[in-house]
Design a protein around this motif. Structure first.
Motif, PDB file in Angstrom:
ATOM      1  N   GLU A  13       0.834  -1.204   0.000  1.00 28.96           N
ATOM      2  CA  GLU A  13       0.000   0.000   0.000  1.00 28.96           C
ATOM      3  C   GLU A  13       0.867   1.252   0.000  1.00 28.96           C
ATOM      4  O   GLU A  13       0.618   2.196  -0.760  1.00 28.96           O
ATOM      5  N   ARG A  14       1.897   1.294   0.834  1.00 31.49           N
ATOM      6  CA  ARG A  14       2.729   2.489   0.958  1.00 31.49           C
ATOM      7  C   ARG A  14       3.494   2.788  -0.325  1.00 31.49           C
ATOM      8  O   ARG A  14       3.763   3.946  -0.638  1.00 31.49           O
ATOM      9  N   PHE A  15       3.825   1.746  -1.092  1.00 31.72           N
ATOM     10  CA  PHE A  15       4.588   1.951  -2.319  1.00 31.72           C
ATOM     11  C   PHE A  15       3.707   1.938  -3.566  1.00 31.72           C
ATOM     12  O   PHE A  15       4.221   1.881  -4.688  1.00 31.72           O
ATOM     13  N   GLY A  16       2.396   2.011  -3.375  1.00 30.03           N
ATOM     14  CA  GLY A  16       1.486   2.098  -4.512  1.00 30.03           C
ATOM     15  C   GLY A  16       1.465   0.858  -5.373  1.00 30.03           C
ATOM     16  O   GLY A  16       1.288   0.950  -6.600  1.00 30.03           O
ATOM     17  N   LEU A  17       1.608  -0.311  -4.759  1.00 35.90           N
ATOM     18  CA  LEU A  17       1.660  -1.560  -5.515  1.00 35.90           C
ATOM     19  C   LEU A  17       0.500  -2.491  -5.197  1.00 35.90           C
ATOM     20  O   LEU A  17       0.490  -3.652  -5.644  1.00 35.90           O
ATOM     21  N   SER A  18      -0.485  -2.019  -4.472  1.00 40.09           N
ATOM     22  CA  SER A  18      -1.593  -2.891  -4.062  1.00 40.09           C
ATOM     23  C   SER A  18      -2.342  -3.467  -5.257  1.00 40.09           C
ATOM     24  O   SER A  18      -2.720  -4.648  -5.263  1.00 40.09           O
ATOM     25  N   ARG A  45       9.340  -2.403 -10.193  1.00 44.96           N
ATOM     26  CA  ARG A  45      10.294  -3.342  -9.616  1.00 44.96           C
ATOM     27  C   ARG A  45      11.199  -2.645  -8.612  1.00 44.96           C
ATOM     28  O   ARG A  45      11.545  -3.208  -7.560  1.00 44.96           O
ATOM     29  N   ARG A  46      11.567  -1.399  -8.922  1.00 40.12           N
ATOM     30  CA  ARG A  46      12.433  -0.651  -8.012  1.00 40.12           C
ATOM     31  C   ARG A  46      11.714  -0.397  -6.696  1.00 40.12           C
ATOM     32  O   ARG A  46      12.284  -0.550  -5.616  1.00 40.12           O
ATOM     33  N   ARG A  47      10.451  -0.032  -6.778  1.00 37.36           N
ATOM     34  CA  ARG A  47       9.682   0.225  -5.556  1.00 37.36           C
ATOM     35  C   ARG A  47       9.526  -1.050  -4.732  1.00 37.36           C
ATOM     36  O   ARG A  47       9.609  -1.028  -3.498  1.00 37.36           O
ATOM     37  N   LEU A  48       9.297  -2.176  -5.416  1.00 40.50           N
ATOM     38  CA  LEU A  48       9.164  -3.438  -4.697  1.00 40.50           C
ATOM     39  C   LEU A  48      10.473  -3.819  -4.020  1.00 40.50           C
ATOM     40  O   LEU A  48      10.481  -4.329  -2.890  1.00 40.50           O
ATOM     41  N   ASP A  49      11.586  -3.570  -4.680  1.00 44.44           N
ATOM     42  CA  ASP A  49      12.893  -3.884  -4.108  1.00 44.44           C
ATOM     43  C   ASP A  49      13.139  -3.080  -2.837  1.00 44.44           C
ATOM     44  O   ASP A  49      13.629  -3.607  -1.829  1.00 44.44           O
ATOM     45  N   ASP A  74       9.905   7.734 -11.599  1.00 40.96           N
ATOM     46  CA  ASP A  74       9.422   9.009 -12.107  1.00 40.96           C
ATOM     47  C   ASP A  74       9.415  10.028 -10.975  1.00 40.96           C
ATOM     48  O   ASP A  74       9.655   9.696  -9.808  1.00 40.96           O
ATOM     49  N   LEU A  75       9.143  11.293 -11.312  1.00 42.05           N
ATOM     50  CA  LEU A  75       9.228  12.359 -10.313  1.00 42.05           C
ATOM     51  C   LEU A  75       8.268  12.137  -9.155  1.00 42.05           C
ATOM     52  O   LEU A  75       8.600  12.393  -7.992  1.00 42.05           O
ATOM     53  N   GLN A  76       7.065  11.659  -9.455  1.00 39.90           N
ATOM     54  CA  GLN A  76       6.083  11.444  -8.394  1.00 39.90           C
ATOM     55  C   GLN A  76       6.534  10.338  -7.443  1.00 39.90           C
ATOM     56  O   GLN A  76       6.463  10.486  -6.216  1.00 39.90           O
ATOM     57  N   SER A  77       7.035   9.237  -8.006  1.00 40.16           N
ATOM     58  CA  SER A  77       7.507   8.133  -7.165  1.00 40.16           C
ATOM     59  C   SER A  77       8.744   8.539  -6.369  1.00 40.16           C
ATOM     60  O   SER A  77       8.912   8.133  -5.218  1.00 40.16           O
ATOM     61  N   GLY A 124       9.481  11.591  -5.299  1.00 42.27           N
ATOM     62  CA  GLY A 124       9.031  12.431  -4.190  1.00 42.27           C
ATOM     63  C   GLY A 124       8.406  11.616  -3.077  1.00 42.27           C
ATOM     64  O   GLY A 124       8.603  11.900  -1.890  1.00 42.27           O
ATOM     65  N   ALA A 125       7.621  10.585  -3.448  1.00 43.01           N
ATOM     66  CA  ALA A 125       7.003   9.734  -2.435  1.00 43.01           C
ATOM     67  C   ALA A 125       8.053   8.981  -1.635  1.00 43.01           C
ATOM     68  O   ALA A 125       7.937   8.815  -0.412  1.00 43.01           O
ATOM     69  N   LEU A 126       9.108   8.543  -2.324  1.00 43.38           N
ATOM     70  CA  LEU A 126      10.172   7.830  -1.618  1.00 43.38           C
ATOM     71  C   LEU A 126      10.927   8.765  -0.689  1.00 43.38           C
ATOM     72  O   LEU A 126      11.288   8.386   0.433  1.00 43.38           O
ATOM     73  N   TRP A 127      11.159  10.001  -1.120  1.00 43.41           N
ATOM     74  CA  TRP A 127      11.798  10.975  -0.239  1.00 43.41           C
ATOM     75  C   TRP A 127      10.999  11.133   1.051  1.00 43.41           C
ATOM     76  O   TRP A 127      11.558  11.155   2.151  1.00 43.41           O
ATOM     77  N   SER A 128       9.690  11.245   0.909  1.00 44.19           N
ATOM     78  CA  SER A 128       8.828  11.407   2.090  1.00 44.19           C
ATOM     79  C   SER A 128       8.931  10.188   3.002  1.00 44.19           C
ATOM     80  O   SER A 128       8.962  10.311   4.233  1.00 44.19           O
ATOM     81  N   MET A 129       8.993   9.001   2.393  1.00 43.58           N
ATOM     82  CA  MET A 129       9.077   7.785   3.187  1.00 43.58           C
ATOM     83  C   MET A 129      10.411   7.697   3.925  1.00 43.58           C
ATOM     84  O   MET A 129      10.472   7.262   5.081  1.00 43.58           O
ATOM     85  N   ILE A 130      11.490   8.109   3.261  1.00 46.94           N
ATOM     86  CA  ILE A 130      12.801   8.090   3.911  1.00 46.94           C
ATOM     87  C   ILE A 130      12.799   9.028   5.114  1.00 46.94           C
ATOM     88  O   ILE A 130      13.293   8.689   6.191  1.00 46.94           O
ATOM     89  N   ARG A 131      12.237  10.221   4.935  1.00 45.11           N
ATOM     90  CA  ARG A 131      12.159  11.171   6.051  1.00 45.11           C
ATOM     91  C   ARG A 131      11.329  10.590   7.195  1.00 45.11           C
ATOM     92  O   ARG A 131      11.655  10.758   8.382  1.00 45.11           O
ATOM     93  N   GLU A 132      10.260   9.907   6.853  1.00 46.03           N
ATOM     94  CA  GLU A 132       9.404   9.295   7.872  1.00 46.03           C
ATOM     95  C   GLU A 132      10.168   8.220   8.643  1.00 46.03           C
ATOM     96  O   GLU A 132      10.053   8.121   9.876  1.00 46.03           O
TER      97      GLU A 132
END
Length: 338
Positions: free
Chosen positions: A121-126, A141-145, A167-170, A172-180
């Motif tokens: 869910e957090r990585f938009g893969l549901s 695949r990168r998000r799943l890894d 992509d830019l949206q993904s 940015g989402a990963l940046w937010s997750m790293i900060r979290e």
């Protein structure tokens, strides 16, 4: 805060090639440590050693109080690793990959399904959770890894160029997750080719070149020490800009840079240069139509430290620890993107 990672004189040799030469640094717990350097500098080799994948030729490394070389099994319980290339099973579904990692990480069996679904869910893969990974795009695949590296909730996370292919949206989402993750107490060591990424995320940045660490400080300090303010003077045409450049060339320590109708001046003292240059241009009838003052960038720092521009020509990097020359690139461990 105590140091989560301590590295002392870490060295890695491949026959006559020196991949790492006496690299030393410490990473404070609950922070993001950015590691930058040109291709082949030794970044990936360093990450692989800290993740217990490679053995060093010398030196010492400690993660959360455990010696990386003498207590590798203890270290593995506390770390997560997302390497440069997605390490997922293409025949399994996304959900099956995460559940497999959970079993390998020895999570309690009753917790694994919920943890896998949470990460999907957090990585938009549901929506693709039950599809085989061979049907995923490169970004998926990168998000799943990266999600796989988080299954066991690691206290120290190694991310080796994690946003490559996103992509830019993904991204940015990963940046937010790293900060979290960091707000929750996780320590992150990040390698990246995107200087903007390091500038946005890292509390401290080290620059490695030819296997030696040549800088280690905050992004702000490195920009202050090595960066240059850039003055951009815009003219109506290239001919006028060229005349202005010729007039200023003799009086500048660094020759003005000409880009068609734009003239650029690099300086450590923009106020002084402006007070000197503008009256001269005005008197010669070469007053610019537009003036832009740009703060020092980490591209400038990267160029100053390594002698070559960053491949992605974005902006970010961090500070001063002394300069040096070192060994050669690591042909066995770095590849083309290290």
């Amino acid at each position: 805060m105590p140091d989560a990672i301590v590295v002392e004189d870490l060295t890695k040799n491949y026959a006559e090639f020196v991949a790492l030469h006496k690299v030393s640094f410490a990473v404070e717990a609950g922070t993001i440590f950015g590691l930058l350097g040109p291709n082949g500098a030794g970044k990936t080799t360093l990450v692989r050693i800290l993740a217990t994948v490679l053995k060093p030729s010398g030196g010492r490394a400690v993660i959360l109080g455990n010696d990386v070389f003498r207590q590798p099994n203890r270290v593995r319980l506390d770390i997560g690793l997302a390497g440069q290339f997605a390490a997922v099973d293409e025949q399994l579904t996304g959900r099956e990959n995460l559940r497999l990692v959970g079993r390998l990480a020895q999570l309690r069996p009753n917790l694994i399904p919920a943890r896998a679904d949470e990460l999907l869910e957090r990585f938009g893969l549901s929506d693709a959770a039950n599809k085989p990974v061979k049907a995923y795009s490169g970004g998926m695949r990168r998000r799943l890894d990266i999600a796989s590296a988080l299954v066991q909730r690691p206290r120290v996370l190694f991310l080796d160029e994690p946003t490559t292919g996103l992509d830019l949206q993904s991204r940015g989402a990963l940046w937010s997750m790293i900060r979290e993750l960091v707000r929750g107490g996780t320590t992150v060591l990040l390698t990246t080719q995107y200087l903007e990424e390091a500038d946005q995320l890292a509390d401290r940045i080290a620059v490695i070149n030819f296997g030696e660490m040549i800088a280690n400080d905050t992004p702000a300090r490195l920009k202050a020490v090595f960066g240059s303010t850039i003055l951009e003077l815009s003219y109506p045409d290239a001919e006028t800009a060229s005349r202005a450049a010729e007039m200023l060339a003799n009086g500048q320590a660094d020759r003005p840079e000409l880009d068609r109708a734009i003239l650029r001046l690099r300086t450590q003292d923009s106020a002084q240069v402006l007070s000197d240059v503008l009256p001269q241009l005005e008197q010669a009838g070469l007053r610019p139509g537009h003036l832009l003052v740009r703060d020092p960038s980490l591209d400038d720092v990267f160029l100053a430290l390594t002698g070559r521009p960053n491949p992605d020509t974005q902006s970010a990097v961090g500070a001063v620890a002394g300069l040096g020359a070192g060994g050669n690139h690591d042909p066995a461990g770095e590849g083309s993107t290290a």
